[in-house]
Design a protein around this motif. Sequence first.
Motif, PDB file in Angstrom:
ATOM      1  N   UNK A  58      38.276  54.057  27.348  1.00 32.57           N
ATOM      2  CA  UNK A  58      39.422  52.736  26.336  1.00 32.57           C
ATOM      3  C   UNK A  58      39.986  52.382  28.423  1.00 32.57           C
ATOM      4  N   UNK A  59      41.020  53.481  28.210  1.00 33.95           N
ATOM      5  CA  UNK A  59      41.551  54.302  29.509  1.00 33.95           C
ATOM      6  C   UNK A  59      41.432  53.420  30.497  1.00 33.95           C
ATOM      7  N   UNK A  60      40.358  53.934  30.483  1.00 32.74           N
ATOM      8  CA  UNK A  60      39.560  53.125  32.201  1.00 32.74           C
ATOM      9  C   UNK A  60      39.410  52.032  32.211  1.00 32.74           C
ATOM     10  N   UNK A  61      38.582  51.094  31.308  1.00 35.39           N
ATOM     11  CA  UNK A  61      38.858  49.727  31.273  1.00 35.39           C
ATOM     12  C   UNK A  61      40.478  48.957  31.354  1.00 35.39           C
ATOM     13  N   UNK A  62      41.333  49.488  31.146  1.00 34.38           N
ATOM     14  CA  UNK A  62      42.514  48.758  31.176  1.00 34.38           C
ATOM     15  C   UNK A  62      43.609  50.013  32.392  1.00 34.38           C
ATOM     16  N   UNK A  63      42.112  50.324  33.246  1.00 31.36           N
ATOM     17  CA  UNK A  63      43.015  51.262  34.383  1.00 31.36           C
ATOM     18  C   UNK A  63      42.181  49.774  35.087  1.00 31.36           C
ATOM     19  N   UNK A  64      41.123  49.557  35.477  1.00 28.92           N
ATOM     20  CA  UNK A  64      40.297  48.477  36.169  1.00 28.92           C
ATOM     21  C   UNK A  64      41.125  46.991  35.846  1.00 28.92           C
ATOM     22  N   UNK A  65      41.497  46.325  34.178  1.00 33.38           N
ATOM     23  CA  UNK A  65      42.111  45.266  33.880  1.00 33.38           C
ATOM     24  C   UNK A  65      43.596  45.773  34.992  1.00 33.38           C
ATOM     25  N   UNK A  66      44.376  46.633  35.145  1.00 34.06           N
ATOM     26  CA  UNK A  66      45.200  46.261  36.807  1.00 34.06           C
ATOM     27  C   UNK A  66      45.396  45.230  37.493  1.00 34.06           C
ATOM     28  N   UNK A  67      43.870  45.402  38.524  1.00 34.45           N
ATOM     29  CA  UNK A  67      43.194  44.906  39.665  1.00 34.45           C
ATOM     30  C   UNK A  67      42.838  43.474  39.363  1.00 34.45           C
ATOM     31  N   UNK A  68      42.307  43.446  38.105  1.00 36.81           N
ATOM     32  CA  UNK A  68      41.932  41.811  37.274  1.00 36.81           C
ATOM     33  C   UNK A  68      43.041  41.025  37.718  1.00 36.81           C
ATOM     34  N   UNK A  69      44.505  41.845  36.272  1.00 33.70           N
ATOM     35  CA  UNK A  69      45.188  41.039  36.460  1.00 33.70           C
ATOM     36  C   UNK A  69      45.804  40.268  37.973  1.00 33.70           C
ATOM     37  N   UNK A  70      46.032  41.327  38.693  1.00 37.91           N
ATOM     38  CA  UNK A  70      46.651  40.713  39.612  1.00 37.91           C
ATOM     39  C   UNK A  70      45.881  40.009  40.690  1.00 37.91           C
ATOM     40  N   UNK A  71      44.183  40.205  40.946  1.00 34.29           N
ATOM     41  CA  UNK A  71      43.354  39.280  41.038  1.00 34.29           C
ATOM     42  C   UNK A  71      43.801  37.496  40.122  1.00 34.29           C
ATOM     43  N   UNK A  72      43.846  37.413  39.668  1.00 33.13           N
ATOM     44  CA  UNK A  72      44.307  35.874  38.214  1.00 33.13           C
ATOM     45  C   UNK A  72      45.602  36.026  39.174  1.00 33.13           C
ATOM     46  N   UNK A  73      46.443  36.667  39.325  1.00 33.14           N
ATOM     47  CA  UNK A  73      47.981  35.748  39.064  1.00 33.14           C
ATOM     48  C   UNK A  73      48.089  35.845  40.710  1.00 33.14           C
ATOM     49  N   UNK A  74      47.169  36.082  41.510  1.00 30.74           N
ATOM     50  CA  UNK A  74      47.191  35.264  42.916  1.00 30.74           C
ATOM     51  C   UNK A  74      47.132  33.311  42.721  1.00 30.74           C
ATOM     52  N   UNK A  75      46.585  33.105  41.407  1.00 30.99           N
ATOM     53  CA  UNK A  75      46.296  31.809  41.983  1.00 30.99           C
ATOM     54  C   UNK A  75      46.980  31.195  40.902  1.00 30.99           C
ATOM     55  N   UNK A  76      47.208  31.684  39.372  1.00 24.57           N
ATOM     56  CA  UNK A  76      47.073  30.981  38.510  1.00 24.57           C
ATOM     57  C   UNK A  76      48.970  31.850  38.039  1.00 24.57           C
ATOM     58  N   UNK A  77      49.824  30.582  37.604  1.00 25.60           N
ATOM     59  CA  UNK A  77      51.133  31.052  36.810  1.00 25.60           C
ATOM     60  C   UNK A  77      51.326  32.007  36.263  1.00 25.60           C
ATOM     61  N   UNK A  78      51.594  33.123  35.820  1.00 18.68           N
ATOM     62  CA  UNK A  78      51.382  33.906  34.875  1.00 18.68           C
ATOM     63  C   UNK A  78      51.471  33.792  33.206  1.00 18.68           C
ATOM     64  N   UNK A  79      52.762  33.250  33.507  1.00 16.85           N
ATOM     65  CA  UNK A  79      52.608  32.639  31.676  1.00 16.85           C
ATOM     66  C   UNK A  79      51.127  31.569  31.094  1.00 16.85           C
TER      67      UNK A  79
END
Length: 313
Positions: free
Chosen positions: A12-33
């Motif tokens: 689970x820690x591995x999945x959530x560690x990768x999650x931060x790169x996915x969030x970084x990609x998402x926030x390059x386009x969508x407003x955060x909230x």
Amino acid sequence: MPGRDRFLAAFTALLWGCNFLAIHATLTHFPPLFAGALRFVVIAIPTMLLVPWPKVKLRWLIGYGIGFGTLQFAFLFVGMKAGMPTGLASLVLQASAPFTVLLSAVFLRERLTAWQVAGIVLAVAGMSAIGWQRAEYAALLPLLLTLLGALSWACGNLCLRKAEPQHPLRFTLWMSVVPPLPMWGLSLIFEGPAAQWQSLSTFHLPALAGMAYTAVLGTVVGSGIWSALMRRNPASTVAPFSMLVPVVGLTLAFLLLDERPTVVEIVASAVVVGGVLLGSVRRRRRQDTTMSGCTTSGSTSCGEIRPARMSSA
């Protein structure tokens, strides 16, 4: 804590560690909230149509949805959009572990062993060393927002323990029904409908892929496993494994985003891993020994060494 559960916690820690790169990609386009609201809508709609009710008290489901879902990701997404580096965000958010341990001891009366405390202190020391090295790259506001996200996660963990869901995956999926409306309302107030529409009217593959990862692997798979672990183990034993997340996050940020760790950060990451292992493996050995002694003596004090569990009442 059984070996299988330790493996699942590390996965689970591995999945959530990768999650931060996915969030970084998402926030390059969508407003955060708005990104947070969309993330949970993707899960909430099929959940309400296809997934049975998890048969828990509504207040604990709402509490978990507000703490773990709404507030954690609102603070985290806004903090990262405001300038929190991806690797550092994966580190600071893991302050949820000591927050959870402290809140569990105060509100759930979970007993902590000396080995457990030592492991947590060691892991926090390593995490603090990494934070000290990288704090110069982040302004105060993003750091505070991410810490508030960590505190929200810890509060959600306590609601999860109180809920004691018999079907953790169902509970996790139904939790996703809570965040969309409050996060969409906050987005309307602080980001505006124009920003929402602009992000929907243009196609951005990396952002969509990042959102899909956070929704399916980060929330459904990762949170489902985490819920099961929290249900059958003390929160103070499971929570320290979240400190492995920044090790993954910092490594991937270095490899893919050119966020370069120092020698101190690498050594401190190893200290974090050692602290997590110390806080979990030693506890299990102590329990096994104590339980063996209780079995042979027939003492009525055996219940004292069992993981703290809340009554259904």
